[in-house]
Design a protein around this motif. Structure first.
Motif, PDB file in Angstrom:
ATOM      1  N   PRO A   1      15.159   7.288 -17.446  1.00  0.00           N
ATOM      2  CA  PRO A   1      16.412   6.647 -17.023  1.00  0.00           C
ATOM      3  C   PRO A   1      16.151   5.282 -16.403  1.00  0.00           C
ATOM      4  O   PRO A   1      15.114   5.037 -15.797  1.00  0.00           O
ATOM      5  CB  PRO A   1      16.980   7.632 -15.990  1.00  0.00           C
ATOM      6  N   LEU A   2      17.116   4.373 -16.536  1.00  0.00           N
ATOM      7  CA  LEU A   2      17.004   3.031 -15.993  1.00  0.00           C
ATOM      8  C   LEU A   2      17.580   2.974 -14.593  1.00  0.00           C
ATOM      9  O   LEU A   2      18.478   3.738 -14.241  1.00  0.00           O
ATOM     10  CB  LEU A   2      17.742   2.033 -16.891  1.00  0.00           C
ATOM     11  N   PHE A   3      17.067   2.043 -13.785  1.00  0.00           N
ATOM     12  CA  PHE A   3      17.696   1.780 -12.508  1.00  0.00           C
ATOM     13  C   PHE A   3      19.005   1.037 -12.756  1.00  0.00           C
ATOM     14  O   PHE A   3      19.070   0.160 -13.629  1.00  0.00           O
ATOM     15  CB  PHE A   3      16.786   0.917 -11.624  1.00  0.00           C
ATOM     16  N   PRO A   4      20.044   1.350 -12.013  1.00  0.00           N
ATOM     17  CA  PRO A   4      21.297   0.604 -12.175  1.00  0.00           C
ATOM     18  C   PRO A   4      21.160  -0.817 -11.665  1.00  0.00           C
ATOM     19  O   PRO A   4      20.294  -1.112 -10.836  1.00  0.00           O
ATOM     20  CB  PRO A   4      22.285   1.412 -11.323  1.00  0.00           C
ATOM     21  N   ASP A   5      22.002  -1.698 -12.164  1.00  0.00           N
ATOM     22  CA  ASP A   5      21.968  -3.089 -11.710  1.00  0.00           C
ATOM     23  C   ASP A   5      22.390  -3.191 -10.243  1.00  0.00           C
ATOM     24  O   ASP A   5      21.893  -4.027  -9.499  1.00  0.00           O
ATOM     25  CB  ASP A   5      22.894  -3.942 -12.581  1.00  0.00           C
ATOM     26  N   ILE A   6      23.316  -2.341  -9.820  1.00  0.00           N
ATOM     27  CA  ILE A   6      23.766  -2.298  -8.426  1.00  0.00           C
ATOM     28  C   ILE A   6      23.155  -1.072  -7.763  1.00  0.00           C
ATOM     29  O   ILE A   6      23.356   0.054  -8.218  1.00  0.00           O
ATOM     30  CB  ILE A   6      25.304  -2.241  -8.325  1.00  0.00           C
ATOM     31  N   LEU A   7      22.383  -1.297  -6.690  1.00  0.00           N
ATOM     32  CA  LEU A   7      21.712  -0.206  -5.993  1.00  0.00           C
ATOM     33  C   LEU A   7      22.431   0.127  -4.694  1.00  0.00           C
ATOM     34  O   LEU A   7      22.849  -0.772  -3.960  1.00  0.00           O
ATOM     35  CB  LEU A   7      20.265  -0.594  -5.662  1.00  0.00           C
ATOM     36  N   GLU A   8      22.551   1.411  -4.420  1.00  0.00           N
ATOM     37  CA  GLU A   8      23.032   1.881  -3.118  1.00  0.00           C
ATOM     38  C   GLU A   8      21.830   2.435  -2.362  1.00  0.00           C
ATOM     39  O   GLU A   8      21.162   3.358  -2.817  1.00  0.00           O
ATOM     40  CB  GLU A   8      24.098   2.965  -3.285  1.00  0.00           C
ATOM     41  N   LEU A   9      21.568   1.843  -1.206  1.00  0.00           N
ATOM     42  CA  LEU A   9      20.398   2.220  -0.417  1.00  0.00           C
ATOM     43  C   LEU A   9      20.838   2.805   0.916  1.00  0.00           C
ATOM     44  O   LEU A   9      21.696   2.237   1.604  1.00  0.00           O
ATOM     45  CB  LEU A   9      19.511   1.004  -0.168  1.00  0.00           C
ATOM     46  N   ASN A  10      20.228   3.908   1.275  1.00  0.00           N
ATOM     47  CA  ASN A  10      20.400   4.491   2.603  1.00  0.00           C
ATOM     48  C   ASN A  10      19.110   4.221   3.367  1.00  0.00           C
ATOM     49  O   ASN A  10      18.089   4.849   3.111  1.00  0.00           O
ATOM     50  CB  ASN A  10      20.673   5.990   2.500  1.00  0.00           C
TER      51      ASN A  10
ATOM     52  N   ARG B   1       0.825  -1.193   0.000  1.00  0.00           N
ATOM     53  CA  ARG B   1       0.000   0.000   0.000  1.00  0.00           C
ATOM     54  C   ARG B   1       0.866   1.252   0.000  1.00  0.00           C
ATOM     55  O   ARG B   1       2.022   1.233   0.382  1.00  0.00           O
ATOM     56  CB  ARG B   1      -0.925   0.032   1.212  1.00  0.00           C
ATOM     57  N   GLY B   2       0.236   2.368  -0.420  1.00  0.00           N
ATOM     58  CA  GLY B   2       0.844   3.670  -0.225  1.00  0.00           C
ATOM     59  C   GLY B   2       1.772   4.106  -1.322  1.00  0.00           C
ATOM     60  O   GLY B   2       2.501   5.070  -1.150  1.00  0.00           O
ATOM     61  N   LEU B   3       1.799   3.434  -2.473  1.00  0.00           N
ATOM     62  CA  LEU B   3       2.680   3.837  -3.537  1.00  0.00           C
ATOM     63  C   LEU B   3       1.874   4.121  -4.797  1.00  0.00           C
ATOM     64  O   LEU B   3       0.979   3.368  -5.156  1.00  0.00           O
ATOM     65  CB  LEU B   3       3.713   2.732  -3.836  1.00  0.00           C
ATOM     66  N   PRO B   4       2.221   5.179  -5.524  1.00  0.00           N
ATOM     67  CA  PRO B   4       1.493   5.482  -6.755  1.00  0.00           C
ATOM     68  C   PRO B   4       1.870   4.516  -7.854  1.00  0.00           C
ATOM     69  O   PRO B   4       2.926   3.914  -7.832  1.00  0.00           O
ATOM     70  CB  PRO B   4       1.952   6.916  -7.090  1.00  0.00           C
ATOM     71  N   ASN B   5       0.988   4.399  -8.842  1.00  0.00           N
ATOM     72  CA  ASN B   5       1.263   3.538  -9.981  1.00  0.00           C
ATOM     73  C   ASN B   5       1.957   4.353 -11.056  1.00  0.00           C
ATOM     74  O   ASN B   5       1.348   4.917 -11.950  1.00  0.00           O
ATOM     75  CB  ASN B   5      -0.047   2.949 -10.542  1.00  0.00           C
ATOM     76  N   GLY B   6       3.252   4.394 -10.979  1.00  0.00           N
ATOM     77  CA  GLY B   6       4.036   5.138 -11.944  1.00  0.00           C
ATOM     78  C   GLY B   6       4.437   4.276 -13.103  1.00  0.00           C
ATOM     79  O   GLY B   6       4.008   3.155 -13.279  1.00  0.00           O
ATOM     80  N   GLY B   7       5.352   4.792 -13.930  1.00  0.00           N
ATOM     81  CA  GLY B   7       5.840   4.041 -15.073  1.00  0.00           C
ATOM     82  C   GLY B   7       6.768   2.954 -14.647  1.00  0.00           C
ATOM     83  O   GLY B   7       7.204   2.862 -13.508  1.00  0.00           O
TER      84      GLY B   7
ATOM     85  N   THR C   1      10.237  -0.985  -9.673  1.00  0.00           N
ATOM     86  CA  THR C   1       9.713  -1.422 -10.968  1.00  0.00           C
ATOM     87  C   THR C   1       8.588  -0.514 -11.452  1.00  0.00           C
ATOM     88  O   THR C   1       8.443  -0.305 -12.652  1.00  0.00           O
ATOM     89  CB  THR C   1       9.169  -2.875 -10.914  1.00  0.00           C
ATOM     90  N   GLN C   2       7.783   0.019 -10.542  1.00  0.00           N
ATOM     91  CA  GLN C   2       6.631   0.810 -10.931  1.00  0.00           C
ATOM     92  C   GLN C   2       6.882   2.315 -10.902  1.00  0.00           C
ATOM     93  O   GLN C   2       6.054   3.082 -11.372  1.00  0.00           O
ATOM     94  CB  GLN C   2       5.442   0.481 -10.008  1.00  0.00           C
ATOM     95  N   GLN C   3       8.018   2.729 -10.329  1.00  0.00           N
ATOM     96  CA  GLN C   3       8.359   4.141 -10.305  1.00  0.00           C
ATOM     97  C   GLN C   3       9.646   4.372 -11.075  1.00  0.00           C
ATOM     98  O   GLN C   3      10.398   3.439 -11.367  1.00  0.00           O
ATOM     99  CB  GLN C   3       8.510   4.636  -8.862  1.00  0.00           C
ATOM    100  N   GLN C   4       9.894   5.612 -11.405  1.00  0.00           N
ATOM    101  CA  GLN C   4      11.124   5.980 -12.090  1.00  0.00           C
ATOM    102  C   GLN C   4      12.137   6.485 -11.062  1.00  0.00           C
ATOM    103  O   GLN C   4      11.761   6.995 -10.000  1.00  0.00           O
ATOM    104  CB  GLN C   4      10.839   7.050 -13.141  1.00  0.00           C
ATOM    105  N   PRO C   5      13.431   6.358 -11.358  1.00  0.00           N
ATOM    106  CA  PRO C   5      14.465   6.753 -10.374  1.00  0.00           C
ATOM    107  C   PRO C   5      14.291   8.170  -9.845  1.00  0.00           C
ATOM    108  O   PRO C   5      14.494   8.412  -8.650  1.00  0.00           O
ATOM    109  CB  PRO C   5      15.769   6.598 -11.174  1.00  0.00           C
TER     110      PRO C   5
ATOM    111  N   SER D   1       5.649  -6.419  -3.559  1.00  0.00           N
ATOM    112  CA  SER D   1       6.085  -5.877  -2.275  1.00  0.00           C
ATOM    113  C   SER D   1       6.343  -4.379  -2.420  1.00  0.00           C
ATOM    114  O   SER D   1       6.358  -3.825  -3.526  1.00  0.00           O
ATOM    115  CB  SER D   1       7.356  -6.576  -1.796  1.00  0.00           C
ATOM    116  N   LEU D   2       6.563  -3.704  -1.304  1.00  0.00           N
ATOM    117  CA  LEU D   2       6.851  -2.275  -1.336  1.00  0.00           C
ATOM    118  C   LEU D   2       8.109  -1.993  -2.141  1.00  0.00           C
ATOM    119  O   LEU D   2       8.143  -1.095  -2.992  1.00  0.00           O
ATOM    120  CB  LEU D   2       7.000  -1.747   0.098  1.00  0.00           C
ATOM    121  N   LEU D   3       9.174  -2.766  -1.914  1.00  0.00           N
ATOM    122  CA  LEU D   3      10.419  -2.558  -2.650  1.00  0.00           C
ATOM    123  C   LEU D   3      10.238  -2.861  -4.132  1.00  0.00           C
ATOM    124  O   LEU D   3      10.797  -2.182  -4.995  1.00  0.00           O
ATOM    125  CB  LEU D   3      11.527  -3.435  -2.054  1.00  0.00           C
TER     126      LEU D   3
END
Length: 234
Positions: free
Chosen positions: A29-38, A8-14, A64-68, A57-59
């Protein structure tokens, strides 16, 4: 598993990526294959395929559903999640192999395992033969198929890649289905998976019929039955 299972709580983006196009508009823009998360001040580096390993899931929705550019970033450009950074290590381990392993006497278990509630019903048809001699052992036949009824997202969360969706493909996560079945035919294996995901049995029912193997009733009786087990996670 709040981050691994919340829907819940996330918009349906591209979508998170796309192929090349002749359109004059800029390609997202594409998400990178390696993600840095804070995560709450704790920095994690992982593969994007790990982060999106649990559908719906939320992640998964975030990456996948939002843009960077739609996601929050910290001052160094890392994707920022305002969650408990200490607990996230266990979520990340879970996403890598879909097995939750926690230390003994883990005091944060209730905070970590905030999962969606709901019901899952599994059913199967079976048959067995009892000899005319009442003392003879029953001859059980193999369970041909174990069916799964319930919300699509819950069924996928519990059974993962052991779930056969061929009879009801592309079912939306929040819709219900009674057409899924399991790729294995051991009830105990299904019970183990449900128990590991926090479900417990609340009801069961069974119906049966009896017939003779031949018209002259000279052979053993064959019993057939249909049994359902209802599991709940509060």
């Amino acid at each position: 598993m709040a981050l691994a299972n919340s829907t819940r709580g996330l918009p349906n983006g591209g979508g998170g990526g796309g192929s090349g196009s002749s359109s004059s508009s800029a390609e997202p823009p594409l998400f990178p294959d390696i993600l840095e998360l804070n995560v709450g001040g704790q920095v994690y580096v992982t593969r994007r395929c790990t982060v999106v390993s649990v559908p719906d899931s939320l992640l998964w929705r975030m990456f996948t559903q939002q843009q960077p550019q739609e996601l929050a970033r910290d001052s160094k450009g890392r994707f920022f999640l305002d969650r408990d950074g200490f607990l996230f290590r266990y979520i990340l381990d879970y996403l890598r192999d879909l097995q939750l392993v926690l230390p003994d006497y883990f005091p944060e278990r209730s905070r970590l395992q905030r999962r969606r509630s709901g019901y899952i019903t599994i059913g199967y048809r079976g048959s067995y033969t009892i000899g005319r001699d009442a003392q003879a052992d029953a001859k059980f036949r193999r369970v041909a198929r174990i069916t799964v009824c319930g919300k699509t997202s819950l069924a996928k969360e519990v059974f993962g890649d052991t779930l056969n969706e061929s009879r009801d493909p592309d079912r939306p996560p929040e819709r219900y289905t009674s057409r899924y079945y399991l790729k294995f035919n051991f009830l105990e294996q299904a019970f183990d998976k449900l128990s590991e995901s926090g479900f417990h049995m609340v009801a069961c029912s069974s119906t049966g019929t009896c017939a003779f193997a031949s018209a002259d009733q000279s052979e053993d009786k064959i019993w057939t039955s249909y049994t359902e087990y209802v599991f709940c996670r509060e």
